[in-house]
Design a protein around this motif. Sequence first.
Motif, short mmCIF file in Angstrom:
data_model
loop_
_atom_site.label_atom_id
_atom_site.label_comp_id
_atom_site.label_asym_id
_atom_site.label_seq_id
_atom_site.Cartn_x
_atom_site.Cartn_y
_atom_site.Cartn_z
N GLY A 90 -42.90 64.50 -17.80
CA GLY A 90 -42.76 63.10 -17.38
C GLY A 90 -41.33 62.59 -17.46
N GLU A 91 -40.56 63.13 -18.39
CA GLU A 91 -39.16 62.71 -18.50
C GLU A 91 -38.22 63.73 -17.86
N LEU A 92 -38.62 65.00 -17.89
CA LEU A 92 -37.80 66.02 -17.23
C LEU A 92 -37.49 65.61 -15.79
N ALA A 115 -34.98 53.21 -26.51
CA ALA A 115 -35.41 54.30 -25.63
C ALA A 115 -35.89 53.80 -24.27
N MET A 116 -35.41 54.44 -23.22
CA MET A 116 -36.00 54.29 -21.90
C MET A 116 -36.09 55.70 -21.31
N ARG A 117 -37.11 55.95 -20.59
CA ARG A 117 -37.45 57.28 -20.05
C ARG A 117 -36.34 58.33 -20.18
N ALA A 118 -36.60 59.35 -21.01
CA ALA A 118 -35.62 60.40 -21.33
C ALA A 118 -34.35 59.82 -21.94
N PRO A 119 -34.51 59.01 -23.02
CA PRO A 119 -33.32 58.50 -23.70
C PRO A 119 -32.43 59.67 -24.09
N GLY A 120 -31.14 59.52 -23.96
CA GLY A 120 -30.23 60.64 -24.22
C GLY A 120 -29.94 61.40 -22.94
N ASN A 178 -49.51 48.93 -25.50
CA ASN A 178 -48.62 49.61 -26.42
C ASN A 178 -48.78 51.12 -26.31
N GLN A 179 -47.65 51.84 -26.26
CA GLN A 179 -47.68 53.29 -26.08
C GLN A 179 -48.07 54.04 -27.35
N MET A 180 -47.78 53.45 -28.53
CA MET A 180 -47.89 54.17 -29.80
C MET A 180 -48.74 53.35 -30.77
N SER A 207 -47.89 58.13 -26.67
CA SER A 207 -47.14 58.42 -25.44
C SER A 207 -45.69 58.07 -25.62
N GLY A 208 -44.84 59.08 -25.65
CA GLY A 208 -43.40 58.85 -25.75
C GLY A 208 -42.71 60.18 -25.63
N GLY A 209 -41.43 60.14 -25.28
CA GLY A 209 -40.60 61.35 -25.31
C GLY A 209 -41.18 62.55 -24.60
N GLN A 210 -42.00 62.36 -23.62
CA GLN A 210 -42.76 63.38 -22.87
C GLN A 210 -43.52 64.34 -23.80
N GLY A 220 -44.76 51.80 -19.17
CA GLY A 220 -44.07 51.49 -20.42
C GLY A 220 -42.64 51.99 -20.39
N PHE A 221 -42.47 53.27 -20.05
CA PHE A 221 -41.15 53.91 -19.95
C PHE A 221 -40.35 53.81 -21.24
N GLY A 222 -41.02 53.58 -22.37
CA GLY A 222 -40.33 53.44 -23.64
C GLY A 222 -40.20 51.99 -24.08
N GLY A 223 -40.42 51.07 -23.16
CA GLY A 223 -40.32 49.65 -23.50
C GLY A 223 -41.51 49.16 -24.33
N LYS A 224 -42.58 49.98 -24.36
CA LYS A 224 -43.76 49.60 -25.15
C LYS A 224 -44.02 50.60 -26.27
N LEU A 225 -42.95 51.28 -26.70
CA LEU A 225 -43.09 52.16 -27.87
C LEU A 225 -43.25 51.33 -29.14
N TRP A 226 -42.75 50.10 -29.08
CA TRP A 226 -42.69 49.28 -30.31
C TRP A 226 -43.40 47.95 -30.10
MO1 MOS Z 1 -40.33 57.28 -23.85
S1 MOS Z 1 -38.51 56.47 -23.48
O1 MOS Z 1 -40.13 57.88 -25.43
O2 MOS Z 1 -41.61 56.24 -23.59
#
Ligand code: MOS
Length: 734
Positions: free
Chosen positions: A693-695, A350-355, A212-214, A508-511, A243-249
């Motif tokens: 990481g997302e840039l 969210a997936m890497r650099a959502p938005g 889990n990222q968070m 770890s999320g959102g760079q 994770g790439f955001g798939g393990k934020l939750w």
């Molecule tokens: Mo990122 S998509 O907030 O792991």
Amino acid sequence: MKFDTPATTNPIDQGKVIGKPTDRIDGPLKTTGTAPYAYERHDVVPNQAYGYIVGAGIAKGRIALLDDRAARAAPGVIAVVTAKNAGPLAKGKFNTAKLLGGPDIQHYHQAIALVVAETFEQARAAAHLVRVDYKRSKGAWDLAQAKDSATMPTTGEADKDTATGDFAKGFKDAPVQLDATYTTPDQSHAMMEPHASIAAWDGDKLTVWTSNQMIDWGVTDLAKTLGIPKQNVRMVSPYIGGGFGGKLWLRADVVLAALGAKAARRPVKVALARPLMINNTTHRPATIQRVRIGATKDGAITAIGHESWSGDLPGGAPEVAVQQTRLLYAGPNRITKMRLAVLDLPEGNAMRAPGEAPGLMALEVAMDEMAEKLAMDPVEFRIRNDTQVDPEKPERPFSQRRLNECLRTGAERFGWNKRPAAPGKTRDGRWLVGMGVASAFRNNLLTKSAARVRLDDKGIVTVETDMTDIGTGTYTIIGQTAAEMMGVPLDRVVVRLGDSAFPISAGSGGQWGANNSTSGVYAACVKLREAVAKKLGFDPLQTEFADGRVRFDGRSKSLAEAAGDAGLVAEDAIEYGDLDKKYQQSTFGAHFVEVGVDVATAEIRIRRMLAVCAAGRILNPKAARSQVIGAMTMGAGAALMEELAIDKRFGFFVNHDLAGYEVPVHADIPHQEVIFLDETDPISSPMKAKGVGELGICGVAAAVANAIYNATGVRVRNYPITLDKLLDRLPTVS
Ligand code: MOS
């Protein structure tokens, strides 16, 4: 420590350890296969049983009958958990759909049962004996069809429409106009390590070893879901295989492991099998994006509008694909809008650099199309429309913005001057060759982060924080931060991460991970330095920490002596004032790509990639480069192959494994180069760092698309750009 004025000179600026391209301190564990990942933790608790998840066989409707008698009677089976016997479960803050479904089914492969058995094979075999009859309902699975029913999202401030000046008039009056619509498909994180958890109860106390990222979000939501006090939950996640955001939750594995362990009265481990992951977990939602740009004949943007449509389950949120368009280019008349349709597909998130990642796939192709209409070089067109202030709020400057320097540096290093402006002009044997450019943009987010630092009688510094390392290099940069602050070499620092027993970090999320978590360690180290100085009777402000020693006024002690038998410990958090309100904090870059397109078959090969990034202090150029080339690779996947195909009759992602969901492999990725502009951003934090990481993914796919256009003269506005979309429009073979 409150960070509310720009950073002045501090020990990090010494750059003895920070800023060095150090190898990862967790490298030996990773390369020898000895870093323990969640599913492999056979040793943490004895007597582990195996759980296997049953996923719903319909996308929307109800379970008419669930008969688990045969499963319960199967060899080795200990328990079967369903919504019927699990007791009341709440929905966590971060989940849109329930992690244990039934009787209502909200999406395909929603978990509806967990079978627990002595062995994995027994659990899997018994899971296939669970008989389920469904009553199917009608659902919506097609964004294009649902587009007209989409409404303004009510999820948050950032999701509202924005308007500055008079867009309609500005666009109508513009001598040069572009109005184009682009689509991006649903995408899957497809990280290497599947979601996996082991759960064990000790009375009413629950421990989960998971991925889990968070950590703090996870603990909070797991407690809420199970209806138990937060302090009764411990979550451990020291190593994460992507994770790439798939393990934020939280996902079904952890909730069902906890429920399974309760039912079986012994520890239970659960992994999501790969074919279940894609429909059971979150994905990056598809978008339809309309971009309109108006400009004067000499290339000054006078109007820019970006509208995006996406879908999600009821209660979900939009893909924030217009985010960068609010900030990236100048222009007095502007609008952004998002509309959200209800779709009964698995939950989008969210997936890497959502938005920005999907948003720039549209905006940066539109910029290329507009440059062509203006007969301007696409690099020059972007430079011409730079802004040093937030274009919607001109009183807010960017803390740092060196986009133009990224573009100029990249153009020079890539040999951009060799690119013919007219498409289809360069030929290398059977290959049509072209170059493309795109700007990269991603916001820099600030969030509180805490850490604890210990100093022992051997002079060893130990850092503890619940921060995670998702393959990013967190262990190393946190170690480098503590080493720099305490004046010791990196091998005198021990870093312990990913445990809710440690102080709460940014996660770890959102760079945001690197900048915020190291700033938390900085704050704790400032306190530890004070404690050391005080203990020795030194003036904390005048004490020097270097070479494992503490010096003041001609006196000197080793850190080990200073710590004494009892050792010293300090804990603190970085907290932010309103510097991110006064200044817009973002990261910038430029991507350059060269492609070859086979003139006969339309096969597309990327030949060269270059990224130039301006992202504050680079804490470890080796780890940061790895982040950026990984992101560029993911951008190449977005451009050329990644797409979840929807079965529009039944409402699920058909290609739900790594055979059907294609991601780039080594042979798809050519020479990659990364340049970091040498900069520090004193407004972002005491580390003067931001995220990369997302840039690194932002803009890549558009640069590929623009290169394909330059090579062939064929403009594809629907991703991924597969050869069938080019084939009938290629120049005649000669
Ligand atoms: Mo990122 S998509 O907030 O792991």
